[in-house]
Design a protein around this motif. Structure first.
Motif, PDB file in Angstrom:
ATOM      1  N   ASN A  14      63.833  40.457  -5.507  1.00  0.00           N
ATOM      2  CA  ASN A  14      64.983  40.292  -6.176  1.00  0.00           C
ATOM      3  C   ASN A  14      64.877  40.974  -7.542  1.00  0.00           C
ATOM      4  O   ASN A  14      65.734  41.768  -8.114  1.00  0.00           O
ATOM      5  CB  ASN A  14      65.439  38.878  -6.551  1.00  0.00           C
ATOM      6  CG  ASN A  14      65.930  38.042  -5.252  1.00  0.00           C
ATOM      7  OD1 ASN A  14      66.344  38.578  -4.089  1.00  0.00           O
ATOM      8  ND2 ASN A  14      65.719  36.768  -5.237  1.00  0.00           N
ATOM      9  N   VAL A  15      63.747  40.889  -8.329  1.00  0.00           N
ATOM     10  CA  VAL A  15      63.339  41.434  -9.316  1.00  0.00           C
ATOM     11  C   VAL A  15      63.633  42.924  -9.077  1.00  0.00           C
ATOM     12  O   VAL A  15      64.118  43.558  -9.914  1.00  0.00           O
ATOM     13  CB  VAL A  15      62.093  41.055 -10.059  1.00  0.00           C
ATOM     14  CG1 VAL A  15      61.668  41.910 -11.175  1.00  0.00           C
ATOM     15  CG2 VAL A  15      62.119  39.615 -10.445  1.00  0.00           C
ATOM     16  N   GLY A  16      62.894  43.496  -8.065  1.00  0.00           N
ATOM     17  CA  GLY A  16      63.037  44.760  -7.843  1.00  0.00           C
ATOM     18  C   GLY A  16      64.403  45.376  -7.643  1.00  0.00           C
ATOM     19  O   GLY A  16      64.981  46.601  -8.272  1.00  0.00           O
ATOM     20  N   GLN A  17      65.173  44.589  -6.720  1.00  0.00           N
ATOM     21  CA  GLN A  17      66.557  45.230  -6.733  1.00  0.00           C
ATOM     22  C   GLN A  17      67.266  45.094  -8.066  1.00  0.00           C
ATOM     23  O   GLN A  17      68.214  45.869  -8.157  1.00  0.00           O
ATOM     24  CB  GLN A  17      67.285  44.125  -5.469  1.00  0.00           C
ATOM     25  CG  GLN A  17      66.817  44.164  -4.295  1.00  0.00           C
ATOM     26  CD  GLN A  17      67.396  43.242  -3.360  1.00  0.00           C
ATOM     27  OE1 GLN A  17      68.050  42.251  -3.987  1.00  0.00           O
ATOM     28  NE2 GLN A  17      67.196  43.387  -2.168  1.00  0.00           N
ATOM     29  N   VAL A  18      67.074  44.033  -8.950  1.00  0.00           N
ATOM     30  CA  VAL A  18      67.827  44.091 -10.095  1.00  0.00           C
ATOM     31  C   VAL A  18      67.558  45.340 -11.157  1.00  0.00           C
ATOM     32  O   VAL A  18      68.191  45.933 -11.585  1.00  0.00           O
ATOM     33  CB  VAL A  18      67.636  42.770 -10.919  1.00  0.00           C
ATOM     34  CG1 VAL A  18      68.007  42.842 -12.466  1.00  0.00           C
ATOM     35  CG2 VAL A  18      68.249  41.717 -10.057  1.00  0.00           C
ATOM     36  N   LEU A  19      66.008  45.417 -11.116  1.00  0.00           N
ATOM     37  CA  LEU A  19      65.570  46.858 -11.910  1.00  0.00           C
ATOM     38  C   LEU A  19      66.143  48.136 -11.297  1.00  0.00           C
ATOM     39  O   LEU A  19      66.589  49.003 -11.967  1.00  0.00           O
ATOM     40  CB  LEU A  19      64.130  46.730 -11.737  1.00  0.00           C
ATOM     41  CG  LEU A  19      63.502  45.732 -12.684  1.00  0.00           C
ATOM     42  CD1 LEU A  19      61.794  45.879 -12.449  1.00  0.00           C
ATOM     43  CD2 LEU A  19      63.859  45.734 -14.120  1.00  0.00           C
ATOM     44  N   LYS A  20      66.435  48.099 -10.174  1.00  0.00           N
ATOM     45  CA  LYS A  20      66.990  49.315  -9.381  1.00  0.00           C
ATOM     46  C   LYS A  20      68.171  49.443  -9.915  1.00  0.00           C
ATOM     47  O   LYS A  20      68.658  50.828 -10.004  1.00  0.00           O
ATOM     48  CB  LYS A  20      66.831  49.315  -7.792  1.00  0.00           C
ATOM     49  CG  LYS A  20      65.596  49.661  -7.506  1.00  0.00           C
ATOM     50  CD  LYS A  20      65.442  49.642  -5.688  1.00  0.00           C
ATOM     51  CE  LYS A  20      64.088  49.944  -5.319  1.00  0.00           C
ATOM     52  NZ  LYS A  20      64.103  49.653  -3.773  1.00  0.00           N
ATOM     53  N   SER A  21      68.959  48.510  -9.848  1.00  0.00           N
ATOM     54  CA  SER A  21      70.378  48.479 -10.349  1.00  0.00           C
ATOM     55  C   SER A  21      70.655  48.831 -11.927  1.00  0.00           C
ATOM     56  O   SER A  21      71.674  49.543 -12.221  1.00  0.00           O
ATOM     57  CB  SER A  21      71.345  47.113  -9.910  1.00  0.00           C
ATOM     58  OG  SER A  21      70.764  46.321 -10.691  1.00  0.00           O
TER      59      SER A  21
END
Length: 69
Positions: A14-21
């Motif tokens: 989830n953290v990775g997805q948020v950082l990508k966005s």
């Protein structure tokens, strides 16, 4: 123990997805031109003044008008 590892892995995804966005938004954004910045500043300043004036009118109505009645 296994549940905590799974939760940790899920949080990391989830953290990775948020950082990508966040990175996607930063890549699309640009610095405003001087004219854009001045226009935004004027509009924001006018909005602040209007809200302040409305607040002042409410203050006067609630504090001074009852003294006359």
């Amino acid at each position: 123990m296994a549940e905590s590892i799974l939760k940790s892995a899920k949080i990391n995804r989830n953290v990775g997805q948020v950082l990508k966005s966040y990175l996607r938004v930063l890549k699309l954004s640009k610095k405003p031109s001087r004219e854009e910045f001045l226009m935004i500043s004027k509009v924001a300043g006018a909005g602040i003044l209007v809200i302040g004036f409305v607040g002042f009118l409410i203050y006067v109505l609630l504090t001074e008008v009852p003294k006359w009645v």
